[in-house]
Design a protein around this motif. Structure first.
Motif, PDB file in Angstrom:
ATOM      1  N   CYS A  83       9.504   2.522   4.910  1.00 33.51           N
ATOM      2  CA  CYS A  83       9.530   1.414   5.876  1.00 33.51           C
ATOM      3  C   CYS A  83      10.949   0.934   6.168  1.00 33.51           C
ATOM      4  N   LYS A  84      11.796   0.929   5.164  1.00 33.71           N
ATOM      5  CA  LYS A  84      13.154   0.408   5.299  1.00 33.71           C
ATOM      6  C   LYS A  84      13.914   1.092   6.428  1.00 33.71           C
ATOM      7  N   TYR A  85      13.613   2.347   6.690  1.00 29.75           N
ATOM      8  CA  TYR A  85      14.365   3.107   7.678  1.00 29.75           C
ATOM      9  C   TYR A  85      13.632   3.261   9.010  1.00 29.75           C
ATOM     10  N   ASN A  86      12.410   2.758   9.094  1.00 28.97           N
ATOM     11  CA  ASN A  86      11.621   2.978  10.299  1.00 28.97           C
ATOM     12  C   ASN A  86      11.092   1.707  10.946  1.00 28.97           C
ATOM     13  N   LEU A  87      11.283   0.553  10.309  1.00 30.61           N
ATOM     14  CA  LEU A  87      10.740  -0.686  10.844  1.00 30.61           C
ATOM     15  C   LEU A  87      11.854  -1.684  11.130  1.00 30.61           C
ATOM     16  N   LYS A  88      11.596  -2.588  12.069  1.00 28.98           N
ATOM     17  CA  LYS A  88      12.548  -3.647  12.362  1.00 28.98           C
ATOM     18  C   LYS A  88      12.576  -4.655  11.213  1.00 28.98           C
ATOM     19  N   GLU A  89      13.662  -5.398  11.150  1.00 28.45           N
ATOM     20  CA  GLU A  89      13.849  -6.351  10.053  1.00 28.45           C
ATOM     21  C   GLU A  89      12.712  -7.375  10.000  1.00 28.45           C
ATOM     22  N   THR A  90      12.283  -7.850  11.152  1.00 29.09           N
ATOM     23  CA  THR A  90      11.216  -8.850  11.164  1.00 29.09           C
ATOM     24  C   THR A  90       9.896  -8.264  10.669  1.00 29.09           C
ATOM     25  N   THR A  91       9.640  -7.006  11.015  1.00 28.99           N
ATOM     26  CA  THR A  91       8.417  -6.344  10.535  1.00 28.99           C
ATOM     27  C   THR A  91       8.478  -6.150   9.031  1.00 28.99           C
ATOM     28  N   LEU A  92       9.644  -5.781   8.520  1.00 27.54           N
ATOM     29  CA  LEU A  92       9.808  -5.628   7.069  1.00 27.54           C
ATOM     30  C   LEU A  92       9.529  -6.944   6.352  1.00 27.54           C
ATOM     31  N   LEU A  93      10.079  -8.021   6.876  1.00 26.72           N
ATOM     32  CA  LEU A  93       9.863  -9.331   6.257  1.00 26.72           C
ATOM     33  C   LEU A  93       8.387  -9.706   6.277  1.00 26.72           C
ATOM     34  N   ASN A  94       7.727  -9.408   7.392  1.00 26.90           N
ATOM     35  CA  ASN A  94       6.298  -9.708   7.508  1.00 26.90           C
ATOM     36  C   ASN A  94       5.489  -8.873   6.517  1.00 26.90           C
ATOM     37  N   TYR A  95       5.818  -7.587   6.400  1.00 26.03           N
ATOM     38  CA  TYR A  95       5.122  -6.712   5.451  1.00 26.03           C
ATOM     39  C   TYR A  95       5.318  -7.197   4.014  1.00 26.03           C
ATOM     40  N   ARG A  96       6.564  -7.532   3.676  1.00 27.30           N
ATOM     41  CA  ARG A  96       6.828  -7.981   2.296  1.00 27.30           C
ATOM     42  C   ARG A  96       6.045  -9.257   1.985  1.00 27.30           C
ATOM     43  N   LYS A  97       5.960 -10.141   2.947  1.00 26.40           N
ATOM     44  CA  LYS A  97       5.217 -11.387   2.744  1.00 26.40           C
ATOM     45  C   LYS A  97       3.741 -11.104   2.530  1.00 26.40           C
ATOM     46  N   ARG A  98       3.144 -10.259   3.376  1.00 23.31           N
ATOM     47  CA  ARG A  98       1.720  -9.941   3.246  1.00 23.31           C
ATOM     48  C   ARG A  98       1.430  -9.216   1.935  1.00 23.31           C
ATOM     49  N   ILE A  99       2.326  -8.318   1.570  1.00 24.13           N
ATOM     50  CA  ILE A  99       2.135  -7.583   0.308  1.00 24.13           C
ATOM     51  C   ILE A  99       2.209  -8.526  -0.872  1.00 24.13           C
ATOM     52  N   ARG A 100       3.193  -9.429  -0.861  1.00 23.56           N
ATOM     53  CA  ARG A 100       3.388 -10.340  -1.986  1.00 23.56           C
ATOM     54  C   ARG A 100       2.238 -11.340  -2.111  1.00 23.56           C
ATOM     55  N   ILE A 101       1.793 -11.884  -0.987  1.00 22.79           N
ATOM     56  CA  ILE A 101       0.799 -12.956  -1.023  1.00 22.79           C
ATOM     57  C   ILE A 101      -0.631 -12.414  -1.149  1.00 22.79           C
ATOM     58  N   HIS A 102      -0.917 -11.316  -0.457  1.00 22.52           N
ATOM     59  CA  HIS A 102      -2.304 -10.869  -0.361  1.00 22.52           C
ATOM     60  C   HIS A 102      -2.614  -9.596  -1.165  1.00 22.52           C
ATOM     61  N   ILE A 103      -1.822  -8.540  -0.940  1.00 21.74           N
ATOM     62  CA  ILE A 103      -2.227  -7.220  -1.436  1.00 21.74           C
ATOM     63  C   ILE A 103      -1.964  -7.045  -2.927  1.00 21.74           C
ATOM     64  N   LYS A 104      -0.755  -7.363  -3.376  1.00 21.17           N
ATOM     65  CA  LYS A 104      -0.450  -7.156  -4.794  1.00 21.17           C
ATOM     66  C   LYS A 104      -1.336  -7.963  -5.737  1.00 21.17           C
ATOM     67  N   PRO A 105      -1.596  -9.253  -5.452  1.00 21.03           N
ATOM     68  CA  PRO A 105      -2.431 -10.012  -6.384  1.00 21.03           C
ATOM     69  C   PRO A 105      -3.836  -9.440  -6.560  1.00 21.03           C
ATOM     70  N   GLU A 106      -4.383  -8.794  -5.533  1.00 18.96           N
ATOM     71  CA  GLU A 106      -5.773  -8.339  -5.603  1.00 18.96           C
ATOM     72  C   GLU A 106      -5.927  -6.833  -5.774  1.00 18.96           C
ATOM     73  N   LEU A 107      -4.966  -6.055  -5.287  1.00 19.52           N
ATOM     74  CA  LEU A 107      -5.082  -4.603  -5.364  1.00 19.52           C
ATOM     75  C   LEU A 107      -3.949  -3.945  -6.149  1.00 19.52           C
ATOM     76  N   GLY A 108      -2.898  -4.692  -6.424  1.00 18.61           N
ATOM     77  CA  GLY A 108      -1.693  -4.107  -6.997  1.00 18.61           C
ATOM     78  C   GLY A 108      -1.869  -3.471  -8.355  1.00 18.61           C
ATOM     79  N   SER A 109      -2.779  -3.955  -9.179  1.00 23.68           N
ATOM     80  CA  SER A 109      -2.929  -3.443 -10.547  1.00 23.68           C
ATOM     81  C   SER A 109      -3.734  -2.149 -10.615  1.00 23.68           C
ATOM     82  N   TYR A 110      -4.403  -1.786  -9.510  1.00 22.38           N
ATOM     83  CA  TYR A 110      -5.196  -0.550  -9.517  1.00 22.38           C
ATOM     84  C   TYR A 110      -4.288   0.675  -9.371  1.00 22.38           C
ATOM     85  N   GLN A 111      -4.707   1.797  -9.964  1.00 22.07           N
ATOM     86  CA  GLN A 111      -4.009   3.053  -9.744  1.00 22.07           C
ATOM     87  C   GLN A 111      -4.285   3.519  -8.318  1.00 22.07           C
TER      88      GLN A 111
END
Length: 419
Positions: A83-111
């Motif tokens: 993503c770092k090389y293919n997305l705009k800075e604002t999209t990266l920030l949005n992705y990191r926010k969604r991953i941190r708030i939503h995805i990692k807490p609920e899906l992050g621990s699964y293999q």
């Protein structure tokens, strides 16, 4: 499995008995090639080093990824390497926010290899049941789908479990959305706002452009005079302006308590949202206003002479006051040429909320009001879509058609007369 790795004993006057590993690589020009390394003190040490070298060779020089890698760790890798090389800075920030708030807490621990479609679909359903908007659900689905495709491409899994994930249909459930509704601002409300911020104030021109053209805030503050064709009453949207924040140290965060901080970054140009480059018509009121503003800036530049502020765009789209590649002649400027950036709208919004008692106002409400007025006065939806720069007409239909009294009366008149 690693029979390709061969170990042989070597002797030298300097080091005595040592060991070397070697294995055959792909032939070059029809000649056999070998990769080897010696100097190991034991046969086992050489064997283990050879096995690791063979693994790296099979992975084309990349380090081996553990098969039990967690989805959280894999998302970090995906963001860093893809993503770092293919997305705009604002999209990266949005992705990191969604991953941190939503995805990692609920899906992050699964293999990664154990995640299945049923679990991922349940995740989206749970988010919908919590009241998150269709836009949030769409972003979450996109992150999951793209990261799983990357996992397939990396050979970590054979098939993506995110294939054909569905976003729950909002009409099937009465769950209220968490997203803020877009506010329509009636004409008398706009008159009050412009009375408080009249022509000559720093927010007047940006708000007039937002109100009369429906531009996004980043598009308004990115406008330069070469985007404005005053003779033909046209305005071109070819960029937006954004802020790149430099990372702050732990000490600085502690000192400022995580809130206020000194300016440490820069403004830069990027493509408009959804690459929505477009040229639109301006009405006579806005055109006359911009004629007056252009004349005022020309006179101010002559008056301030060398003290007039100048801005430039370097090869990386960064805005600087150092004379470089291309001078940037901003539309939004103070008397001495200083660039009026979009942060001034934070102060303006606060005043409108507290002094005018209009808590529903934000800059985007100007865009929403403009679109609603177009529909209200009979503009075709396709015209509204292109003027606002929406990628799909569904966005225009679902978000920006506020049911005003005028629209309701038109609809009622149609019902009365259609039979």
């Amino acid at each position: 499995m690693f029979e390709e790795v061969r170990i042989r004993e070597r002797k030298s006057m300097k080091h005595g008995k040592t060991y070397e590993y070697r294995f055959e690589t792909a032939p070059v020009g029809g000649e056999r090639k070998w990769l080897s390394k010696g100097g190991f003190l034991s046969e086992e040490e050489a064997r283990q080093a050879g096995i690791e070298a063979w693994k790296r060779y099979c992975l084309c020089g990349l380090s081996e990824r553990p098969s039990d890698i967690s989805y959280a760790d894999f998302l970090d890798e995906w963001m860093e390497k893809e993503c770092k090389y293919n997305l705009k800075e604002t999209t990266l920030l949005n992705y990191r926010k969604r991953i941190r708030i939503h995805i990692k807490p609920e899906l992050g621990s699964y293999q990664v290899r154990r995640l299945n479609r049923e679990r991922l679909q349940k995740f989206l359903q749970d988010k919908y049941n919590d009241g998150y908007s269709k836009n949030t659900l769409s972003t979450l689905r996109g992150i999951i789908s793209k990261s799983m495709t990357y996992a397939v491409n990396c050979g970590l899994i054979q098939l993506s479990p995110a294939h054909n994930l569905r976003i729950p249909r909002c009409e099937l459930n009465a769950v209220p959305t968490r997203s803020d509704p877009h506010s329509y601002l009636p004409k008398d409300t706009m008159n009050r706002i412009f009375e408080r911020f009249p022509e000559g104030s720093s927010s007047y021109i940006p708000m007039m452009i937002g109100y009369r053209c429906g531009l996004r805030i980043g598009e308004v503050y990115a406008l330069t005079w070469d985007d404005i064709d005053l003779e033909n009453k046209k305005l071109t949207v070819s960029k937006q302006i954004q802020w790149k924040q430099f990372p702050r140290s732990k000490e600085e965060k502690q000192r400022t308590n995580g809130s206020k901080y000194a300016e440490s970054g820069f403004w830069y140009f990027s493509a408009p949202k959804c690459d929505s480059n477009r040229t639109i018509d301006m009405d006579s009121v806005l055109t006359d206003l911009l004629w007056r503003e252009r004349d005022r800036q020309v006179r101010a530049a002559a008056y301030f002479a060398e003290r007039y502020r100048h801005y430039y765009e370097d090869s990386s789209k960064r805005i600087t006051e150092n004379p470089v590649d291309k001078e940037v002649d901003f539309v939004c400027r103070r008397e001495n040429g200083e660039y009026i950036n979009l942060r001034t709208m934070q102060y303006t919004t606060q005043i409108i909320h507290e002094q005018l008692h209009l808590p529903e106002f934000d800059f985007h409400s100007l865009r929403h009001t403009h679109a609603t007025m177009l529909v209200e006065n009979g503009a075709p939806l396709k015209y509204v879509q292109r003027r606002l720069g929406h990628k799909k007409i569904d966005v225009t239909m679902n978000i920006y058609q506020h049911l005003t009294d005028a629209l309701r009366e038109k609809g009622n008149a149609v019902i009365e007369n259609m039979y």
